[in-house]
Design a protein around this motif. Structure first.
Motif, PDB file in Angstrom:
ATOM      1  N   THR A   1      -5.847   1.606   2.325  1.00  0.00           N
ATOM      2  CA  THR A   1      -5.901   2.259   1.024  1.00  0.00           C
ATOM      3  C   THR A   1      -7.166   3.093   0.884  1.00  0.00           C
ATOM      4  O   THR A   1      -8.250   2.637   1.253  1.00  0.00           O
ATOM      5  CB  THR A   1      -5.875   1.201  -0.084  1.00  0.00           C
TER       6      THR A   1
ATOM      7  N   ARG B   1       0.828  -1.208   0.000  1.00  0.00           N
ATOM      8  CA  ARG B   1       0.000   0.000   0.000  1.00  0.00           C
ATOM      9  C   ARG B   1       0.858   1.253   0.000  1.00  0.00           C
ATOM     10  O   ARG B   1       0.339   2.341  -0.179  1.00  0.00           O
ATOM     11  CB  ARG B   1      -0.873   0.025   1.256  1.00  0.00           C
TER      12      ARG B   1
ATOM     13  N   GLU C   1      -4.991  -4.511  -1.077  1.00  0.00           N
ATOM     14  CA  GLU C   1      -5.970  -4.636  -2.157  1.00  0.00           C
ATOM     15  C   GLU C   1      -5.317  -4.938  -3.497  1.00  0.00           C
ATOM     16  O   GLU C   1      -5.802  -5.731  -4.290  1.00  0.00           O
ATOM     17  CB  GLU C   1      -6.779  -3.343  -2.299  1.00  0.00           C
ATOM     18  N   LEU C   2      -4.195  -4.275  -3.754  1.00  0.00           N
ATOM     19  CA  LEU C   2      -3.553  -4.415  -5.058  1.00  0.00           C
ATOM     20  C   LEU C   2      -3.029  -5.841  -5.240  1.00  0.00           C
ATOM     21  O   LEU C   2      -3.256  -6.476  -6.269  1.00  0.00           O
ATOM     22  CB  LEU C   2      -2.405  -3.410  -5.149  1.00  0.00           C
TER      23      LEU C   2
ATOM     24  N   LEU D   1      -3.314   2.846 -12.648  1.00  0.00           N
ATOM     25  CA  LEU D   1      -2.088   3.516 -13.083  1.00  0.00           C
ATOM     26  C   LEU D   1      -0.950   2.515 -13.217  1.00  0.00           C
ATOM     27  O   LEU D   1      -0.070   2.657 -14.046  1.00  0.00           O
ATOM     28  CB  LEU D   1      -1.667   4.576 -12.062  1.00  0.00           C
ATOM     29  N   TYR D   2      -1.019   1.495 -12.382  1.00  0.00           N
ATOM     30  CA  TYR D   2       0.057   0.529 -12.301  1.00  0.00           C
ATOM     31  C   TYR D   2       0.237  -0.283 -13.586  1.00  0.00           C
ATOM     32  O   TYR D   2       1.315  -0.721 -13.884  1.00  0.00           O
ATOM     33  CB  TYR D   2      -0.274  -0.412 -11.138  1.00  0.00           C
ATOM     34  N   GLY D   3      -0.849  -0.458 -14.315  1.00  0.00           N
ATOM     35  CA  GLY D   3      -0.756  -1.337 -15.472  1.00  0.00           C
ATOM     36  C   GLY D   3      -0.514  -0.606 -16.782  1.00  0.00           C
ATOM     37  O   GLY D   3      -0.604  -1.191 -17.849  1.00  0.00           O
TER      38      GLY D   3
ATOM     39  N   GLU E   1       3.422   2.131  -1.988  1.00  0.00           N
ATOM     40  CA  GLU E   1       4.152   2.446  -3.208  1.00  0.00           C
ATOM     41  C   GLU E   1       3.821   3.885  -3.612  1.00  0.00           C
ATOM     42  O   GLU E   1       2.730   4.379  -3.308  1.00  0.00           O
ATOM     43  CB  GLU E   1       3.739   1.491  -4.323  1.00  0.00           C
ATOM     44  N   PRO E   2       4.763   4.572  -4.314  1.00  0.00           N
ATOM     45  CA  PRO E   2       4.447   5.915  -4.774  1.00  0.00           C
ATOM     46  C   PRO E   2       3.123   5.934  -5.547  1.00  0.00           C
ATOM     47  O   PRO E   2       2.788   4.952  -6.200  1.00  0.00           O
ATOM     48  CB  PRO E   2       5.608   6.239  -5.711  1.00  0.00           C
TER      49      PRO E   2
ATOM     50  N   MET F   1       7.153  -2.658 -17.995  1.00  0.00           N
ATOM     51  CA  MET F   1       6.259  -2.187 -19.059  1.00  0.00           C
ATOM     52  C   MET F   1       7.042  -1.560 -20.200  1.00  0.00           C
ATOM     53  O   MET F   1       6.721  -1.728 -21.373  1.00  0.00           O
ATOM     54  CB  MET F   1       5.252  -1.195 -18.484  1.00  0.00           C
TER      55      MET F   1
ATOM     56  N   VAL G   1       6.842   0.269  -8.009  1.00  0.00           N
ATOM     57  CA  VAL G   1       6.603   1.210  -9.103  1.00  0.00           C
ATOM     58  C   VAL G   1       7.762   1.217 -10.099  1.00  0.00           C
ATOM     59  O   VAL G   1       7.550   1.161 -11.311  1.00  0.00           O
ATOM     60  CB  VAL G   1       6.330   2.622  -8.558  1.00  0.00           C
TER      61      VAL G   1
ATOM     62  N   SER H   1      -6.780   2.982  -4.686  1.00  0.00           N
ATOM     63  CA  SER H   1      -5.760   2.036  -5.121  1.00  0.00           C
ATOM     64  C   SER H   1      -5.145   2.567  -6.401  1.00  0.00           C
ATOM     65  O   SER H   1      -5.801   3.207  -7.204  1.00  0.00           O
ATOM     66  CB  SER H   1      -6.398   0.681  -5.381  1.00  0.00           C
ATOM     67  N   LEU H   2      -3.843   2.305  -6.573  1.00  0.00           N
ATOM     68  CA  LEU H   2      -3.223   2.808  -7.787  1.00  0.00           C
ATOM     69  C   LEU H   2      -3.287   1.775  -8.893  1.00  0.00           C
ATOM     70  O   LEU H   2      -2.592   1.868  -9.893  1.00  0.00           O
ATOM     71  CB  LEU H   2      -1.782   3.231  -7.516  1.00  0.00           C
ATOM     72  N   GLY H   3      -4.163   0.783  -8.728  1.00  0.00           N
ATOM     73  CA  GLY H   3      -4.287  -0.297  -9.705  1.00  0.00           C
ATOM     74  C   GLY H   3      -4.278   0.127 -11.164  1.00  0.00           C
ATOM     75  O   GLY H   3      -3.427  -0.327 -11.926  1.00  0.00           O
TER      76      GLY H   3
END
Lengths: 238, 201
Positions: free
Chosen positions: A75, A50, B187-188, A82-84, A52-53, B156, B149, A78-80
């Motif tokens: 959280t 949780r 959650e992630l 953006l992460y992908g 991470e930047p 990617m 990150v 969630s940065l979900g």
């Protein structure tokens, strides 16, 4: 030493020792704080993922003399998404870099926190090309260096505004021109962003002026910070 | 303050104090421990450092630490030549090797893309990776960077670069650690674990 609750966006992290991290967080109530998150680099950490930047989290923090210690994290956003996605991720990182540079330590700046959360949410839900430039312009305005866009900064002429000069802090007319040229369309978009029409500006179709506004915003931000933005260089190359 | 210790002792304390995780007090403790050791033990340590520094270099192909031009993994003909595992640091190779699940070869990037720290693709061994892909018999690339990150951005970026070459590009799965608790999963991670679930047979 006391315990406090706050919410904030993780700006960056540093490794500390074997398995800890120092996390820099822009909180709503305490400004930018540096806090130690113990054991987060171990795979069994309860909250490492949780912190991470880019994540927007709610925190329970022990106040320390120099560094605080994070005790619980939940959280909020969630940065979900953006992460992908490489483009959105690098855009998000460039917002963080700028905010990290601009905010002082431990001084509450709730308006900046609100702007950052808003910008990250729009990157998640509507990743439009003007989100980052609009954020840069708004941030500059909030910092007190809003550019003059309506009249020539040198002679006050309201027509034929065709150039933008960082040193002068605004647009210039045909006779006074210095700095970089600006097209009428790019000027219109920038005025919309700063004049309360940001959402409408974001929804405008992508034209060459979009890229112009982006370059101009980056240049203005770099001029203000007096340093190059490393993350912008990365996302513009992709 | 005047020097308390003999010059040689002070030098040793200062040098030890520069190691990661060792403060002035630990440096002092180690120094006195070393001074108490029999001469041959201390010499063995000194020689181990000198030999390691002199002999160890980076593998010319994969940038793993190695004593020869090629590391033991690159030089091993029994290794699967068609699969390449891309990792951030040489120590990640050890972590993957310990699983015993991977029989291919590696490529060490020597870092990860981190815009905030000013590390871009040029600072990593990406050009060397692409050159290997051009000449080698590689068919699959496993992106085994850290699931944070920086590592994710690197993965990617590499995927975008390598996909057009027509190779299979895969990313290691992320999910719950063995022995962990669902209740405390973030959650992630849990979301990704669900996304990457597999059919039980």
């Amino acid at each position: 030493m006391s315990l406090y609750r706050d919410s904030g966006v993780v700006l960056r992290t540093y490794k500390l020792g074997e398995s800890d991290r120092i996390v820099v967080i822009l909180t709503l109530g305490h400004g930018k704080i540096r806090a130690v998150a113990k054991g987060v680099r171990k795979t069994k950490s309860r909250f490492g993922g949780r912190l991470e930047p880019l994540s927007n989290v709610s925190l329970l923090v022990y106040e320390g003399r120099e560094l605080d210690t994070i005790s619980q994290v939940e959280t909020i956003d969630s940065l979900g998404p953006l992460y992908g996605d490489l483009d959105r991720l690098t855009q998000g990182l460039s917002l963080l870099e700028v905010v990290d540079r601009i905010t002082p330590d431990r001084e509450p700046v709730p308006h900046l926190h609100r702007m950052l959360v808003g910008a990250l949410r729009s990157l998640e839900s509507r990743p439009l090309p003007l989100v980052v430039p609009a954020f840069f312009w708004k941030l500059l305005a909030a910092e007190g260096v809003r550019p003059e866009l309506d009249v020539c900064v040198r002679c006050g002429e309201a027509d034929n505004l065709i150039a933008f000069d960082m040193n002068e802090g605004g647009v210039l007319c045909r006779t006074c021109r210095t700095g970089t040229p600006i097209s009428a369309e790019a000027l219109r978009l920038t005025r919309m962003i700063l004049g309360g029409g940001m959402n409408a500006a974001l929804d405008e179709p992508v034209t060459p002026a979009t890229a112009e506004v982006r370059h101009l915003a980056t240049e203005a931000m770099e001029h203000h910070l007096e340093r190059r933005l490393r993350s912008v260089a990365l996302y513009e190359r992709l | 303050m005047a020097a308390v210790y003999a010059q040689a002792v002070q030098t040793l304390i200062d040098e030890l104090g520069r190691l990661p995780g060792i403060g002035p007090k630990s440096a002092q403790r180690i120094t006195f421990h070393l001074l108490k050791l029999p001469t041959e033990d201390a010499e063995r340590l000194a020689n181990a450092i000198i030999t390691a520094k002199a002999r160890v270099r980076f593998c010319e192909q994969c940038f793993n630490v190695s004593e020869d031009e090629l590391c033991s993994i690159c030089a091993d003909p029994r290794r699967d030549q068609t699969v390449l595992c891309v990792v951030e640091e040489a120590r990640d190779i050890i972590a993957v090797e310990r699983t015993g699940e991977f029989r291919g070869r590696y490529h060490v990037l020597m870092g990860a893309i981190s815009p905030i720290d000013g590390v871009g693709p040029e600072q990593l061994k990406i050009r060397e990776l692409l050159r290997r892909l051009g000449s080698d018999t590689v068919q699959e690339i496993i992106l085994c960077t850290n699931p944070n990150v920086e590592g994710e951005a690197t993965a990617m970026y590499l995927a975008r670069l390598i996909k057009p070459l027509g190779l299979t590009v895969s990313r290691i799965a992320s999910g719950l650690p063995v022995g962990g608790d669902l209740e405390y999963a973030d959650e992630l991670t849990l979301g990704r674990a669900l996304e990457g679930r597999r059919i039980v047979d």
